[in-house]
Enzyme design. Structure first.
Site, PDB file in Angstrom:
ATOM      1  N   SER A  10     -26.240   3.372 -10.280  1.00 63.69           N
ATOM      2  CA  SER A  10     -26.317   4.555 -11.134  1.00 63.69           C
ATOM      3  C   SER A  10     -27.773   4.917 -11.356  1.00 63.69           C
ATOM      4  O   SER A  10     -28.525   4.163 -11.987  1.00 63.69           O
ATOM      5  CB  SER A  10     -25.648   4.276 -12.489  1.00 63.69           C
ATOM      6  OG  SER A  10     -26.006   5.305 -13.386  1.00 63.69           O
ATOM      7  N   HIS A  33     -24.379   6.714  -7.626  1.00 59.52           N
ATOM      8  CA  HIS A  33     -23.611   7.159  -8.794  1.00 59.52           C
ATOM      9  C   HIS A  33     -24.489   8.115  -9.612  1.00 59.52           C
ATOM     10  O   HIS A  33     -25.583   7.763 -10.047  1.00 59.52           O
ATOM     11  CB  HIS A  33     -23.213   5.934  -9.616  1.00 59.52           C
ATOM     12  CG  HIS A  33     -22.257   6.227 -10.724  1.00 59.52           C
ATOM     13  ND1 HIS A  33     -20.898   6.387 -10.519  1.00 59.52           N
ATOM     14  CD2 HIS A  33     -22.454   6.377 -12.051  1.00 59.52           C
ATOM     15  CE1 HIS A  33     -20.302   6.610 -11.674  1.00 59.52           C
ATOM     16  NE2 HIS A  33     -21.216   6.627 -12.623  1.00 59.52           N
ATOM     17  N   ASP A  35     -24.592  10.364 -12.916  1.00 58.57           N
ATOM     18  CA  ASP A  35     -23.969  10.529 -14.238  1.00 58.57           C
ATOM     19  C   ASP A  35     -24.352  11.857 -14.874  1.00 58.57           C
ATOM     20  O   ASP A  35     -25.519  12.066 -15.247  1.00 58.57           O
ATOM     21  CB  ASP A  35     -24.436   9.401 -15.169  1.00 58.57           C
ATOM     22  CG  ASP A  35     -23.766   8.077 -14.862  1.00 58.57           C
ATOM     23  OD1 ASP A  35     -22.526   8.039 -14.804  1.00 58.57           O
ATOM     24  OD2 ASP A  35     -24.491   7.075 -14.699  1.00 58.57           O
ATOM     25  N   MET A  37     -24.117  14.131 -18.089  1.00 61.26           N
ATOM     26  CA  MET A  37     -23.822  14.003 -19.531  1.00 61.26           C
ATOM     27  C   MET A  37     -24.235  15.280 -20.237  1.00 61.26           C
ATOM     28  O   MET A  37     -25.345  15.774 -20.017  1.00 61.26           O
ATOM     29  CB  MET A  37     -24.600  12.823 -20.107  1.00 61.26           C
ATOM     30  CG  MET A  37     -24.251  11.508 -19.465  1.00 61.26           C
ATOM     31  SD  MET A  37     -25.275  10.187 -20.137  1.00 61.26           S
ATOM     32  CE  MET A  37     -24.442   8.777 -19.407  1.00 61.26           C
ATOM     33  N   HIS A  66     -20.074  11.487 -11.594  1.00 63.74           N
ATOM     34  CA  HIS A  66     -19.262  11.129 -12.768  1.00 63.74           C
ATOM     35  C   HIS A  66     -19.572  12.143 -13.867  1.00 63.74           C
ATOM     36  O   HIS A  66     -20.614  12.088 -14.503  1.00 63.74           O
ATOM     37  CB  HIS A  66     -19.646   9.693 -13.188  1.00 63.74           C
ATOM     38  CG  HIS A  66     -18.975   9.217 -14.415  1.00 63.74           C
ATOM     39  ND1 HIS A  66     -19.398   8.087 -15.106  1.00 63.74           N
ATOM     40  CD2 HIS A  66     -17.896   9.680 -15.092  1.00 63.74           C
ATOM     41  CE1 HIS A  66     -18.621   7.881 -16.138  1.00 63.74           C
ATOM     42  NE2 HIS A  66     -17.709   8.838 -16.169  1.00 63.74           N
ATOM     43  N   MET A  68     -19.357  13.503 -17.313  1.00 63.22           N
ATOM     44  CA  MET A  68     -19.038  13.213 -18.718  1.00 63.22           C
ATOM     45  C   MET A  68     -19.334  14.470 -19.515  1.00 63.22           C
ATOM     46  O   MET A  68     -20.368  14.582 -20.186  1.00 63.22           O
ATOM     47  CB  MET A  68     -19.868  12.013 -19.193  1.00 63.22           C
ATOM     48  CG  MET A  68     -19.393  10.705 -18.593  1.00 63.22           C
ATOM     49  SD  MET A  68     -20.624   9.395 -18.695  1.00 63.22           S
ATOM     50  CE  MET A  68     -21.564   9.776 -17.223  1.00 63.22           C
ATOM     51  N   MET A 137     -13.704   2.890 -17.216  1.00 58.87           N
ATOM     52  CA  MET A 137     -14.944   2.699 -17.986  1.00 58.87           C
ATOM     53  C   MET A 137     -14.896   1.343 -18.676  1.00 58.87           C
ATOM     54  O   MET A 137     -13.923   1.012 -19.363  1.00 58.87           O
ATOM     55  CB  MET A 137     -15.089   3.793 -19.049  1.00 58.87           C
ATOM     56  CG  MET A 137     -15.478   5.164 -18.554  1.00 58.87           C
ATOM     57  SD  MET A 137     -16.981   5.268 -17.559  1.00 58.87           S
ATOM     58  CE  MET A 137     -18.226   4.536 -18.611  1.00 58.87           C
ATOM     59  N   GLY A 142     -22.054   7.055 -22.116  1.00 61.72           N
ATOM     60  CA  GLY A 142     -23.177   7.723 -22.771  1.00 61.72           C
ATOM     61  C   GLY A 142     -24.545   7.163 -22.419  1.00 61.72           C
ATOM     62  O   GLY A 142     -25.516   7.899 -22.418  1.00 61.72           O
ATOM     63  N   ASP A 175     -17.222   0.977 -14.241  1.00 67.54           N
ATOM     64  CA  ASP A 175     -18.528   1.529 -14.607  1.00 67.54           C
ATOM     65  C   ASP A 175     -18.910   1.109 -16.014  1.00 67.54           C
ATOM     66  O   ASP A 175     -18.228   1.456 -16.976  1.00 67.54           O
ATOM     67  CB  ASP A 175     -18.433   3.063 -14.503  1.00 67.54           C
ATOM     68  CG  ASP A 175     -19.740   3.764 -14.803  1.00 67.54           C
ATOM     69  OD1 ASP A 175     -20.786   3.094 -14.938  1.00 67.54           O
ATOM     70  OD2 ASP A 175     -19.707   5.012 -14.898  1.00 67.54           O
ATOM     71  N   GLY A 177     -22.024  -1.917 -17.621  1.00 64.70           N
ATOM     72  CA  GLY A 177     -22.297  -3.334 -17.856  1.00 64.70           C
ATOM     73  C   GLY A 177     -21.868  -4.236 -16.711  1.00 64.70           C
ATOM     74  O   GLY A 177     -21.647  -5.430 -16.919  1.00 64.70           O
ATOM     75  N   GLY A 197     -26.028   0.095 -12.978  1.00 67.03           N
ATOM     76  CA  GLY A 197     -27.240   0.817 -13.368  1.00 67.03           C
ATOM     77  C   GLY A 197     -28.376  -0.144 -13.640  1.00 67.03           C
ATOM     78  O   GLY A 197     -29.188  -0.449 -12.758  1.00 67.03           O
ATOM     79  N   SER A 198     -28.405  -0.677 -14.864  1.00 62.36           N
ATOM     80  CA  SER A 198     -29.537  -1.533 -15.250  1.00 62.36           C
ATOM     81  C   SER A 198     -29.579  -2.828 -14.453  1.00 62.36           C
ATOM     82  O   SER A 198     -30.658  -3.379 -14.233  1.00 62.36           O
ATOM     83  CB  SER A 198     -29.493  -1.815 -16.752  1.00 62.36           C
ATOM     84  OG  SER A 198     -28.198  -2.110 -17.160  1.00 62.36           O
TER      85      SER A 198
HETATM   86  C1  DX5 Z   1     -22.397   5.138 -18.782  1.00 61.62           C
HETATM   87  C2  DX5 Z   1     -22.557   5.649 -17.374  1.00 61.62           C
HETATM   88  C3  DX5 Z   1     -22.822   4.554 -16.451  1.00 61.62           C
HETATM   89  C4  DX5 Z   1     -24.168   3.880 -16.650  1.00 61.62           C
HETATM   90  C5  DX5 Z   1     -24.054   2.490 -16.115  1.00 61.62           C
HETATM   91  O1  DX5 Z   1     -21.967   6.136 -19.586  1.00 61.62           O
HETATM   92  O2  DX5 Z   1     -21.374   6.306 -16.966  1.00 61.62           O
HETATM   93  O3  DX5 Z   1     -22.689   4.961 -15.091  1.00 61.62           O
HETATM   94  O4  DX5 Z   1     -25.209   4.568 -16.011  1.00 61.62           O
HETATM   95  O5  DX5 Z   1     -25.194   1.770 -16.466  1.00 61.62           O
HETATM   96  P1  DX5 Z   1     -25.140   0.187 -16.670  1.00 61.62           P
HETATM   97  O6  DX5 Z   1     -24.708  -0.410 -15.371  1.00 61.62           O
HETATM   98  O7  DX5 Z   1     -26.555  -0.153 -17.036  1.00 61.62           O
HETATM   99  O8  DX5 Z   1     -24.171  -0.105 -17.782  1.00 61.62           O
HETATM  100 ZN    ZN Z   2     -21.073   6.593 -14.756  1.00 63.59          ZN
END
Ligand code: DX5
Ligand code: ZN
Length: 225
Positions: A10, A33, A35, A37, A66, A68, A137, A142, A175, A177, A197-198
């Site tokens: 992500s 990915h 995102d 938002m 994705h 949101m 999810m 967010g 998606d 953590g 992501g992280s």
């Molecule tokens: C959260 C996003 C995720 C996020 C994942 O709302 O939809 O895609 O970027 O990041 P990590 O992997 O760090 O939780």
């Molecule tokens: Zn996402």
């Protein structure tokens, strides 16, 4: 996409000052990915269709969008026009999901639906047969860097059960953590596309982090949950 366990980093967690380099650093991934938002459905604002066009120029990988947003019915076509390869909208937001799915398919893209941790999987009963992908999810959407919600395992078990009842097998994406600590258990419960992501962009070597999560996930293949 050839792998049994696919990884979708992500870019929300990437360094936007060096986005081209960040995309280069994850060429061993299976998709990107993206995102979206809107500051309404989720308490954060990220990027829209304009940056998606830029990202598409910086990678040959498919882009997994994705959305949101509170109004997917009104904006989803902008992301198809900008090059989304997989387009996922939230069950909690869509007014006319069949119409959106149909339009995504007419455009030649894959259609996915995302389900929040607090939404029952049984809600998908009426649309499951039309989907290419279900995004489960594992955090409230967010932000990147949030703590994985353990209830995700139950959600995956429910989803597998209703997919079996329907005789369908959409790609199951997880998606939020996701890391080497949980990838095996997610794959053992049916997940095949892992968003990270992280755990990728926070690692010193992004490509190595992608492989480590994939390796952890592969251990879950063929295992009973
Ligand atoms: C959260 C996003 C995720 C996020 C994942 O709302 O939809 O895609 O970027 O990041 P990590 O992997 O760090 O939780
Ligand atoms: Zn996402």
């Amino acid at each position: 996409m050839k792998q049994d366990v696919r990884i979708s980093p992500s870019i929300l967690a990437a360094d936007f000052l060096h986005l081209g380099d960040e995309l280069e650093s994850i060429q061993n991934a299976d998709c990107i990915h993206y995102d979206v938002m809107d500051g309404d459905f989720v308490p954060n604002i990220s990027f829209g269709p304009g940056i998606l066009r830029t990202v598409k120029k910086g990678t040959d990988l498919p882009v997994d969008v994705h959305m949101m947003v509170s109004n997917p019915d009104e904006v989803f076509e902008d992301y198809l026009d900008a090059g989304a390869d997989i387009l996922t909208f939230h069950f909690e937001t869509a007014k006319h999901p069949h119409r959106i799915i149909d339009q995504i398919h007419r455009h030649g893209a894959k259609a996915g639906i995302a389900v929040n941790p607090g939404t029952s999987m049984e809600s998908l009963d009426a649309i499951l047969d039309y989907l290419d992908l279900v995004l489960v999810m594992s955090v409230d959407p967010g932000f990147s860097g949030q703590k994985f919600i353990d209830g995700t395992y139950r959600q995956l078990e429910h989803l597998t059960r209703i997919c079996n009842n329907h005789g369908v097998s959409p790609v199951i994406e997880v998606d939020g953590g996701v890391s080497v600590a949980n990838a095996e258990f997610l794959v053992a419960r049916g997940a095949r596309l892992l968003v990270a992501g992280s755990s990728v962009f926070g690692a010193p070597d992004h490509a190595a982090a992608v492989e480590a999560i994939r390796e952890a996930g592969l251990k879950g293949l063929g295992k009973k949950a």
